[in-house]
Scaffold this active site. Structure first.
Site, PDB file in Angstrom:
ATOM      1  N   TYR A 153       0.835  -1.203   0.000  1.00 16.89           N
ATOM      2  CA  TYR A 153       0.000   0.000   0.000  1.00 16.89           C
ATOM      3  C   TYR A 153       0.870   1.254   0.000  1.00 16.89           C
ATOM      4  O   TYR A 153       0.642   2.189  -0.768  1.00 16.89           O
ATOM      5  CB  TYR A 153      -0.918  -0.025   1.224  1.00 16.89           C
ATOM      6  CG  TYR A 153      -1.892   1.123   1.290  1.00 16.89           C
ATOM      7  CD1 TYR A 153      -3.052   1.125   0.534  1.00 16.89           C
ATOM      8  CD2 TYR A 153      -1.663   2.213   2.135  1.00 16.89           C
ATOM      9  CE1 TYR A 153      -3.954   2.177   0.588  1.00 16.89           C
ATOM     10  CE2 TYR A 153      -2.560   3.264   2.203  1.00 16.89           C
ATOM     11  CZ  TYR A 153      -3.705   3.243   1.428  1.00 16.89           C
ATOM     12  OH  TYR A 153      -4.595   4.279   1.486  1.00 16.89           O
ATOM     13  N   THR A 188     -13.915   4.080   6.723  1.00 15.66           N
ATOM     14  CA  THR A 188     -14.441   3.384   5.552  1.00 15.66           C
ATOM     15  C   THR A 188     -14.239   1.888   5.735  1.00 15.66           C
ATOM     16  O   THR A 188     -13.534   1.441   6.654  1.00 15.66           O
ATOM     17  CB  THR A 188     -13.709   3.815   4.271  1.00 15.66           C
ATOM     18  OG1 THR A 188     -12.344   3.375   4.356  1.00 15.66           O
ATOM     19  CG2 THR A 188     -13.744   5.326   4.095  1.00 15.66           C
TER      20      THR A 188
END
Length: 254
Positions: A153, A188
């Site tokens: 990431y 989220t």
């Protein structure tokens, strides 16, 4: 005061069915824009479609043909594509550089890097021809420093930051602006999934640890990210390009 209305503008938002992407669709529609909500074929588009003048496009951000399809759909909503929010992304495995799974690395690079690149390429080409437009890529505070356990990431977000700056320089003479939003942990499904990985028996127990890196001591909300997006794509930000804009509760101030 410079007008921040988005009335009459046409946007493409990737990763649009939930999280930051959904909040962006809702905020852009509230500002007067028409939006192509671009997400996977299995996505639930119901919330996005209820936001206003929205057309759903099911596809894969790693496929050039799907990008062209999204652009073609956007041009049915207006005569040009004014905004791209290049937001689709995944978090990938939790592992360091030595242990990171090769398949996971390839997948995160495909979605987080190739997907952003193709958006810049194809929508940028359209904007270049019309000599106007704004591209905003979703990066992260992870794109500013190393991280021990989210190697893939982190690498992908450094790449997004580099592509943002390079594209901004290349497209500025054509009247196209390119920026990146760099959130800290945001409330989220991506973060909730990380909580479940770190603490399967009690996911919320992981939240204070993840939030403590933010001086404000909490996650951001998708709506807070979308509000900054709405400013960046408006005429009020007309002299901004190439910027990596933290929306991070003070994380990068440390």
């Amino acid at each position: 005061m410079i007008e921040q209305s988005l009335a009459g503008r046409v946007a493409i938002v990737t990763g649009a069915a939930r999280g930051i992407g959904l909040a962006a669709v809702q905020r852009l529609c509230a500002g007067g824009a028409s939006v192509v909500a671009f997400d996977r074929p299995d996505a639930d588009y119901s919330a996005a479609l209820s936001a206003g003048r929205v057309a759903a496009f099911s596809g894969d951000v790693v496929k050039s043909s799907d990008w062209q399809g999204a652009i073609d759909l956007a041009l049915t909503l207006g005569d040009k594509v004014d905004i791209l929010f290049n937001n689709a992304g995944i978090s990938g495995a939790i592992a360091n550089a030595i242990d990171y799974p090769e398949d996971d690395f390839d997948r995160i690079m495909a979605i987080n890097v190739r997907g952003v690149y193709l958006g810049i390429k194809y929508v940028g080409r359209c904007m270049q021809a019309q000599r106007s437009g704004v591209i905003v890529n979703t990066s992260s505070v992870s794109g500013f420093g190393g991280s021990g356990n989210i190697f893939g990431y982190t690498a992908s977000k450094f790449a997004v930051n580099g592509m943002t700056k390079s594209a901004a320089i290349a497209l500025a003479p054509d009247g196209v602006r390119v920026l990146a939003l760099c959130p800290s942990p945001t409330a989220t499904e991506m973060m909730f999934q990380l909580e479940r990985r770190l603490s399967p028996s009690d996911p919320e127990a992981a939240r204070p640890q993840l939030a403590q890196g933010t001086p404000m001591g909490r996650y951001g909300t998708p709506e807070e990210i979308a509000d900054v997006l709405a400013f960046l794509v408006s005429d009020a930000a007309a002299f901004m390009t190439g910027a990596l804009v933290p929306v991070d509760g003070g994380t990068l101030a440390k």
